[in-house]
Write an enzyme that holds these catalytic residues in place. Structure first.
Site, PDB file in Angstrom:
ATOM      1  N   PRO A 171       0.881  -1.123   0.058  1.00 57.07           N
ATOM      2  CA  PRO A 171      -0.196  -0.123  -0.109  1.00 57.07           C
ATOM      3  C   PRO A 171       0.855   1.164  -0.075  1.00 57.07           C
ATOM      4  O   PRO A 171       0.540   2.286  -0.263  1.00 57.07           O
ATOM      5  CB  PRO A 171      -0.889  -0.091   1.263  1.00 57.07           C
ATOM      6  N   ARG A 217      -4.378  -7.295 -21.155  1.00 54.97           N
ATOM      7  CA  ARG A 217      -5.498  -6.541 -22.205  1.00 54.97           C
ATOM      8  C   ARG A 217      -4.611  -5.996 -23.264  1.00 54.97           C
ATOM      9  O   ARG A 217      -5.359  -5.444 -24.293  1.00 54.97           O
ATOM     10  CB  ARG A 217      -6.578  -5.925 -21.521  1.00 54.97           C
ATOM     11  N   ASP A 252     -10.218   2.606 -24.603  1.00 53.90           N
ATOM     12  CA  ASP A 252     -10.516   2.455 -23.258  1.00 53.90           C
ATOM     13  C   ASP A 252     -10.294   3.561 -22.504  1.00 53.90           C
ATOM     14  O   ASP A 252      -9.463   4.576 -22.701  1.00 53.90           O
ATOM     15  CB  ASP A 252      -9.882   1.115 -22.547  1.00 53.90           C
ATOM     16  N   GLU A 290       2.011  -8.161   7.863  1.00 46.80           N
ATOM     17  CA  GLU A 290       2.349  -6.701   8.184  1.00 46.80           C
ATOM     18  C   GLU A 290       3.292  -6.065   7.471  1.00 46.80           C
ATOM     19  O   GLU A 290       3.624  -5.066   7.178  1.00 46.80           O
ATOM     20  CB  GLU A 290       2.759  -6.159   9.614  1.00 46.80           C
TER      21      GLU A 290
HETATM   22  N1  ADE Z   1      -1.122  -5.006  -0.165  1.00 49.22           N
HETATM   23  C1  ADE Z   1      -1.983  -4.679   0.675  1.00 49.22           C
HETATM   24  N2  ADE Z   1      -2.731  -3.634   0.329  1.00 49.22           N
HETATM   25  C2  ADE Z   1      -2.377  -3.443  -0.883  1.00 49.22           C
HETATM   26  C3  ADE Z   1      -2.703  -2.528  -2.067  1.00 49.22           C
HETATM   27  N3  ADE Z   1      -3.519  -1.503  -1.758  1.00 49.22           N
HETATM   28  N4  ADE Z   1      -1.967  -2.339  -3.112  1.00 49.22           N
HETATM   29  C4  ADE Z   1      -0.970  -3.334  -3.193  1.00 49.22           C
HETATM   30  N5  ADE Z   1      -0.557  -4.269  -2.312  1.00 49.22           N
HETATM   31  C5  ADE Z   1      -1.379  -4.261  -1.087  1.00 49.22           C
END
Ligand code: ADE
Length: 246
Positions: A92, A157, A172, A119
């Site tokens: 994330p 794609r 697209d 984590e």
């Molecule tokens: N792992 C956990 N959340 C994620 C996300 N939003 N994007 C990529 N990998 C992740």
């Protein structure tokens, strides 16, 4: 012909990908070897009989971390199989994935997708391997697997010949030079519950239909995603539309 693009996915849960890879467009692209997806279970690199991949964080805190001495050797082994190849770590904290990023990746021959769990990774994984960190959005998943599937599907794609109609991804929404949404589409029946298909689409007048579609795209973008019009800079039609509808 070798596959145009090869994805190597490093995960603790390869089973998550089974249904995804065995249906529809992906199934066909794999069967005809237009693309290749190799799944690697990182647990296979664990030396102890319990195949321990994670451990508690130094300094305390919740959850477990993926161990640097387990993850690094398996990524390096996959990297040794190729001269080039982009190493992407799903987290994330990464650069946000979008259609333009996908277009960039579709020009690669090999993409390694490193999926986190728990984590996340011991920080030294990134320090040693220097991957590109990628996120699919500002929310937290259980791990990188769903993110890897999103990326594989979006990139594949864009590989020529994967989609039946070779033009069908060019227009697209969100692709380079296209910051507006797709127009509305209709098929039979011509009327359903009192809602008729717009007359113009039945007219056979292709110039008029093209004009209607462009206008409809702009209108939908204004209604559903006005933020996209703010990022319009070069296209003169869009620029005047954006100004008029501010
Ligand atoms: N792992 C956990 N959340 C994620 C996300 N939003 N994007 C990529 N990998 C992740």
């Amino acid at each position: 012909m070798p596959p145009a693009i090869r994805f190597d996915v490093l995960t603790l849960f390869p089973g998550i990908f089974e249904g995804f890879l065995s249906e529809s467009v992906l199934k066909g692209a794999l069967a005809t070897q237009k693309i290749e997806v190799r799944l690697h279970n990182m647990r296979d690199w664990a030396e102890d009989k319990h195949a321990t991949m994670d451990d508690r964080p130094f300094g305390g805190g919740p959850g477990m971390l993926l161990k640097v001495d387990r993850v690094v050797p398996c990524v390096e082994e996959i990297q040794r199989q190729h001269q080039s190849g982009r190493l992407l770590m799903l987290t994330p904290q990464g650069r946000c994935f979008n259609q333009v990023f996908a277009e960039e990746l579709a020009t690669e021959q090999q993409i390694i997708l490193l999926c986190g769990r728990y984590e996340g990774f011991d920080e030294r994984v990134a320090e040693i391997l220097k991957p590109e960190e990628v996120s699919i959005g500002d929310y937290i998943l259980n791990g990188g697997e769903v993110a890897a599937m999103v990326m594989i599907e979006t990139v594949m794609r864009l590989v020529p010949e994967v989609l039946g109609d070779e033009n069908s991804n060019r227009l697209d929404s969100f692709s380079t030079g296209n910051r507006i949404l797709d127009c509305a589409h209709y098929t039979r029946p011509r009327e359903y519950r009192g809602i008729a298909v717009p007359e113009i689409l039945l007219s056979g007048n292709h110039a008029e239909i093209a004009r209607w579609r462009e206008e409809n795209s702009l209108q939908r973008t204004k209604e559903k995603r006005p933020d996209l019009l703010k990022s319009v800079s070069n296209d003169s039609t869009l620029r005047s539309f954006a100004v008029e509808n501010k």
